[in-house]
Scaffold this motif. Structure first.
Motif, short mmCIF file in Angstrom:
data_model
loop_
_atom_site.label_atom_id
_atom_site.label_comp_id
_atom_site.label_asym_id
_atom_site.label_seq_id
_atom_site.Cartn_x
_atom_site.Cartn_y
_atom_site.Cartn_z
N VAL A 156 74.63 16.90 -118.34
CA VAL A 156 75.00 18.03 -119.19
C VAL A 156 73.75 18.89 -119.38
CG1 VAL A 156 76.84 16.73 -120.33
CG2 VAL A 156 74.54 16.71 -121.32
N THR A 157 73.92 20.06 -119.96
CA THR A 157 72.78 20.99 -119.99
C THR A 157 71.96 20.95 -121.28
OG1 THR A 157 74.11 22.81 -120.87
CG2 THR A 157 74.04 22.57 -118.46
N PHE A 158 72.56 20.42 -122.37
CA PHE A 158 71.84 20.37 -123.64
C PHE A 158 72.59 19.45 -124.60
CE2 PHE A 158 70.45 21.88 -127.84
CZ PHE A 158 69.07 21.97 -127.64
N PRO A 159 71.90 18.54 -125.30
CA PRO A 159 72.59 17.65 -126.24
C PRO A 159 73.28 18.45 -127.35
CG PRO A 159 70.32 16.95 -125.87
CD PRO A 159 70.44 18.32 -125.28
N GLY A 160 74.57 18.24 -127.52
CA GLY A 160 75.31 18.97 -128.55
C GLY A 160 75.80 20.34 -128.10
N LEU A 190 74.58 9.71 -120.10
CA LEU A 190 74.60 11.17 -120.16
C LEU A 190 73.16 11.67 -120.12
CD1 LEU A 190 77.62 10.76 -120.95
CD2 LEU A 190 77.36 12.81 -122.35
N VAL A 191 72.84 12.42 -119.08
CA VAL A 191 71.48 12.92 -118.90
C VAL A 191 71.46 14.44 -119.02
CG1 VAL A 191 70.73 10.98 -117.46
CG2 VAL A 191 71.78 12.96 -116.37
N VAL A 192 70.33 14.96 -119.47
CA VAL A 192 70.20 16.42 -119.66
C VAL A 192 69.44 17.02 -118.48
CG1 VAL A 192 69.25 18.24 -121.12
CG2 VAL A 192 70.30 16.22 -122.17
N ILE A 193 70.09 17.99 -117.81
CA ILE A 193 69.50 18.68 -116.65
C ILE A 193 69.70 20.19 -116.85
CG2 ILE A 193 69.57 18.97 -114.13
CD1 ILE A 193 68.83 16.14 -114.76
N PRO A 194 68.68 21.02 -116.71
CA PRO A 194 68.86 22.47 -116.81
C PRO A 194 69.84 22.96 -115.73
CG PRO A 194 66.53 21.91 -116.90
CD PRO A 194 67.26 20.66 -116.50
N ASN A 216 69.73 17.98 -108.10
CA ASN A 216 69.80 16.60 -108.58
C ASN A 216 70.99 15.85 -108.00
OD1 ASN A 216 67.87 15.58 -111.00
ND2 ASN A 216 67.95 17.80 -110.95
N MET A 217 72.09 16.55 -107.78
CA MET A 217 73.25 15.92 -107.15
C MET A 217 72.91 15.58 -105.69
SD MET A 217 76.47 15.03 -107.88
CE MET A 217 77.59 16.08 -108.81
N GLN A 218 72.18 16.48 -105.05
CA GLN A 218 71.79 16.28 -103.65
C GLN A 218 70.89 15.05 -103.49
OE1 GLN A 218 70.21 19.84 -101.87
NE2 GLN A 218 70.54 19.09 -99.80
N SER A 219 70.03 14.82 -104.49
CA SER A 219 69.11 13.68 -104.41
C SER A 219 69.78 12.37 -104.82
CB SER A 219 67.88 13.93 -105.27
OG SER A 219 68.25 13.99 -106.64
N GLY A 220 71.06 12.44 -105.21
CA GLY A 220 71.81 11.24 -105.54
C GLY A 220 71.52 10.66 -106.90
N THR A 221 70.97 11.47 -107.80
CA THR A 221 70.61 10.95 -109.13
C THR A 221 71.71 11.14 -110.17
OG1 THR A 221 69.49 13.04 -109.61
CG2 THR A 221 68.12 11.25 -108.79
N MET A 222 72.87 11.68 -109.77
CA MET A 222 73.97 11.82 -110.71
C MET A 222 75.32 11.76 -109.99
SD MET A 222 74.05 15.89 -111.63
CE MET A 222 72.32 16.10 -111.91
N ASP A 223 76.36 11.48 -110.77
CA ASP A 223 77.71 11.36 -110.20
C ASP A 223 78.60 12.53 -110.57
OD1 ASP A 223 77.46 8.56 -109.11
OD2 ASP A 223 76.98 8.18 -111.21
N THR A 224 78.32 13.14 -111.70
CA THR A 224 79.13 14.28 -112.16
C THR A 224 78.26 15.18 -113.03
OG1 THR A 224 81.15 14.93 -113.35
CG2 THR A 224 79.98 13.02 -114.18
N PHE A 225 78.62 16.46 -113.13
CA PHE A 225 77.94 17.34 -114.06
C PHE A 225 78.90 18.38 -114.60
CE2 PHE A 225 76.46 19.41 -109.93
CZ PHE A 225 77.16 20.61 -110.05
N CYS A 226 78.57 18.89 -115.78
CA CYS A 226 79.31 20.00 -116.38
C CYS A 226 78.35 21.16 -116.56
CB CYS A 226 79.92 19.60 -117.72
SG CYS A 226 80.97 20.91 -118.42
N VAL A 227 78.72 22.30 -116.00
CA VAL A 227 77.85 23.47 -116.04
C VAL A 227 78.70 24.71 -115.77
CG1 VAL A 227 77.20 23.57 -113.58
CG2 VAL A 227 75.52 24.27 -115.32
#
Length: 255
Positions: A140-144, A168-172, A179-190
């Motif tokens: 996700v992009t920011f907690p809360g 749940l990890v925070v990514i800009p 980050n998805m390309q490097s395989g460090t996450m399974d899903t994102f919301c943006v």
């Protein structure tokens, strides 16, 4: 109609997302200038955390006076819940910049599952992933922030405890696809353009758009430090008029 602007200068922040369009269009099409606000500076922010920090600083101290921002953030800043100093940073929300417009994307690892807003097999797929010793990661992009809310709601509605069964990890936003390309996450919301970028790079797919969770939900806001608004009421009205003019321009499909 506003009177003479108390100042013609202001520092406004934005993140590289499609829904920053109203601020960018207001600047590029000269709508700010037409309202007498000739010194509007748009400053690109690298993350929502940086936006928060610069709003806390304020333009007079090298930060920003207002921003294109996640709708919950002005509330959280005003209460002091997210400010670095833990002190309230009173904010005013002048306008909602857009509705809808966000999406949850999945890695190509889950392409066979074809997950959507109602994902019956999500709980089972995540349990399998977690058993492998590689915990299911949701970005996700920011907690809360709104993306955090959508992700948690979707997981919970499909039988997954977001606090226990997922990391749940925070990514800009601009770093989501890499980050998805490097395989460090399974899903994102943006927000766009990052969901489509993922599809174009054949790294994953769009599971659903957030309007399917809540039709026409509020998303980004145009918010400013209350201190600046109170000091410059006429300038504030002029900024708002220019942004609303830009929103009308951006709403026209021919543009």
């Amino acid at each position: 109609a506003p009177g003479k602007p108390e100042t013609t200068k202001v520092e406004l922040g934005f993140i590289a997302l499609t829904d920053a369009a109203p601020l960018i269009i207001a600047k590029e099409k000269g709508f700010f200038e037409k309202q007498g606000m000739t010194g509007v500076e748009l400053k690109k922010q690298t993350s929502w955390a940086v936006t928060r920090d610069n709003l806390e600083l304020g333009g007079a101290r090298g930060g920003i006076d207002g921003a294109h921002i996640l709708s919950p953030m002005p509330y959280l800043l005003t209460t002091g819940a997210i400010s670095k100093s833990k002190k309230p940073v009173p904010m005013f929300i002048l306008a909602r910049l857009n509705i809808n417009g966000q999406a949850v994307s999945m890695s190509k690892e889950f392409l066979k599952d074809k997950f959507s807003v109602k994902a019956a097999g999500l709980s089972k797929a995540i349990a399998t992933k977690n058993k492998s010793g590689n915990k299911f990661k949701a970005a996700v992009t920011f907690p809360g922030g709104t993306h955090d809310l959508w992700m948690r709601y979707w997981l919970a509605a499909n039988g997954v405890d977001p606090n226990k069964q997922a990391d749940l990890v925070v990514i800009p936003p601009p770093q989501m696809v890499a980050n998805m390309q490097s395989g460090t996450m399974d899903t994102f919301c943006v927000g766009e353009p990052w969901n489509e970028r993922l599809v174009n790079k054949k790294l994953g797919y769009t599971a659903f758009i957030t309007g399917e969770l809540w039709k026409d939900h509020p998303e980004k806001a145009f918010a400013m430090r209350a201190e600046w608004v109170k000091k410059n009421p006429n300038a504030t009205l002029r900024l708002l008029m220019a942004v609303q003019q830009a929103q009308k321009w951006a709403d026209n499909p021919s543009n």
